[in-house]
Design a protein around this motif. Structure first.
Motif, mmCIF file in Angstrom:
data_model
loop_
_atom_site.group_PDB
_atom_site.id
_atom_site.type_symbol
_atom_site.label_atom_id
_atom_site.label_comp_id
_atom_site.label_asym_id
_atom_site.label_seq_id
_atom_site.Cartn_x
_atom_site.Cartn_y
_atom_site.Cartn_z
ATOM 1 N N ASP A 35 0.870 -1.168 0.000
ATOM 2 C CA ASP A 35 0.000 0.000 0.000
ATOM 3 C C ASP A 35 0.912 1.224 0.000
ATOM 4 O OD1 ASP A 35 -1.635 2.160 0.656
ATOM 5 O OD2 ASP A 35 -2.681 1.096 2.277
ATOM 6 N N THR A 36 1.043 1.870 -1.157
ATOM 7 C CA THR A 36 1.992 2.990 -1.265
ATOM 8 C C THR A 36 1.567 4.183 -0.412
ATOM 9 O OG1 THR A 36 0.931 3.702 -3.320
ATOM 10 C CG2 THR A 36 2.910 2.342 -3.512
ATOM 11 N N ARG A 37 0.292 4.371 -0.230
ATOM 12 C CA ARG A 37 -0.161 5.445 0.671
ATOM 13 C C ARG A 37 0.342 5.188 2.084
ATOM 14 N NH1 ARG A 37 -5.152 8.949 0.946
ATOM 15 N NH2 ARG A 37 -5.172 9.636 3.107
ATOM 16 N N ARG A 38 0.258 3.954 2.525
ATOM 17 C CA ARG A 38 0.747 3.586 3.865
ATOM 18 C C ARG A 38 2.259 3.795 3.953
ATOM 19 N NH1 ARG A 38 0.295 3.834 8.893
ATOM 20 N NH2 ARG A 38 0.952 2.035 10.091
ATOM 21 N N LEU A 39 2.982 3.461 2.887
ATOM 22 C CA LEU A 39 4.426 3.702 2.844
ATOM 23 C C LEU A 39 4.726 5.170 3.115
ATOM 24 C CD1 LEU A 39 7.432 3.218 2.139
ATOM 25 C CD2 LEU A 39 6.781 3.468 -0.262
ATOM 26 N N ALA B 177 10.543 10.011 9.289
ATOM 27 C CA ALA B 177 11.982 9.915 9.009
ATOM 28 C C ALA B 177 12.642 11.291 9.094
ATOM 29 C CB ALA B 177 12.210 9.307 7.634
ATOM 30 N N VAL B 178 13.802 11.342 9.739
ATOM 31 C CA VAL B 178 14.529 12.612 9.860
ATOM 32 C C VAL B 178 15.458 12.853 8.682
ATOM 33 C CG1 VAL B 178 14.385 12.707 12.373
ATOM 34 C CG2 VAL B 178 16.330 11.579 11.295
ATOM 35 N N VAL B 179 15.784 11.813 7.929
ATOM 36 C CA VAL B 179 16.575 11.949 6.702
ATOM 37 C C VAL B 179 15.858 11.186 5.605
ATOM 38 C CG1 VAL B 179 18.779 12.099 7.935
ATOM 39 C CG2 VAL B 179 18.042 9.902 7.020
ATOM 40 N N GLY B 180 16.086 11.583 4.370
ATOM 41 C CA GLY B 180 15.631 10.815 3.225
ATOM 42 C C GLY B 180 14.145 10.841 2.980
ATOM 43 N N GLY B 181 13.740 9.994 2.028
ATOM 44 C CA GLY B 181 12.348 9.884 1.655
ATOM 45 C C GLY B 181 12.122 8.680 0.776
ATOM 46 N N PHE C 136 13.937 3.627 -0.075
ATOM 47 C CA PHE C 136 14.171 4.760 0.816
ATOM 48 C C PHE C 136 15.520 5.337 0.450
ATOM 49 C CE2 PHE C 136 14.908 7.201 4.616
ATOM 50 C CZ PHE C 136 13.658 7.765 4.803
ATOM 51 N N ARG C 137 15.579 6.663 0.228
ATOM 52 C CA ARG C 137 16.778 7.286 -0.348
ATOM 53 C C ARG C 137 17.132 8.583 0.381
ATOM 54 N NH1 ARG C 137 16.225 8.826 -6.514
ATOM 55 N NH2 ARG C 137 16.706 6.640 -6.823
#
Length: 122
Positions: free
Chosen positions: A59-63, A70-74, A84-85
């Protein structure tokens, strides 16, 4: 980036990327890639990324909701896979400035994979 090779075991490498499989928690591991992305806007960039799951299996919405803390990345999509990058400029990058985001990306991707799939595929 010699200090990365000394601290972490490299699974694979080519001229612009290193691949790692790092231990996380409860006998889980996580694939992590470090890519040299070259110059962007006058700065040389390094990208740290870790796969989470195939997009058609989650579920990409849940992702996106889970990645909010998260304090870094996305979270991004790469070739049908949720990843996650995080990126950082290479200029004057110290080990400490690399290591903290490297560990966070690894940990966050593993948590997301576990929460979304219950598996340890990546």
């Amino acid at each position: 980036m010699t200090w990365v090779r000394l601290r972490y075991e490299v699974m694979a490498q080519n001229t612009s990327s290193l691949t790692f499989r790092l231990p996380t928690t409860e006998d889980r591991t996580q694939l992590v890639y470090v890519h040299h992305r070259g110059e962007v806007d006058g700065h040389d960039w390094l990208q740290i990324e870790s796969p989470i799951a195939r997009l058609d299996e989650i579920d990409t919405r849940r992702l996106l909701e889970l990645a909010e803390e998260a304090v870094v990345g996305g979270a991004v999509a790469v070739g049908g896979v949720a990843v996650f990058r995080h990126a950082t400029p290479l200029e004057d990058l110290s080990f400490a400035e690399f290591d903290a985001p490297f560990r966070l990306v690894t940990h966050i991707a593993d948590q997301l994979e576990h929460a979304l799939t219950g598996t340890d595929k990546y």
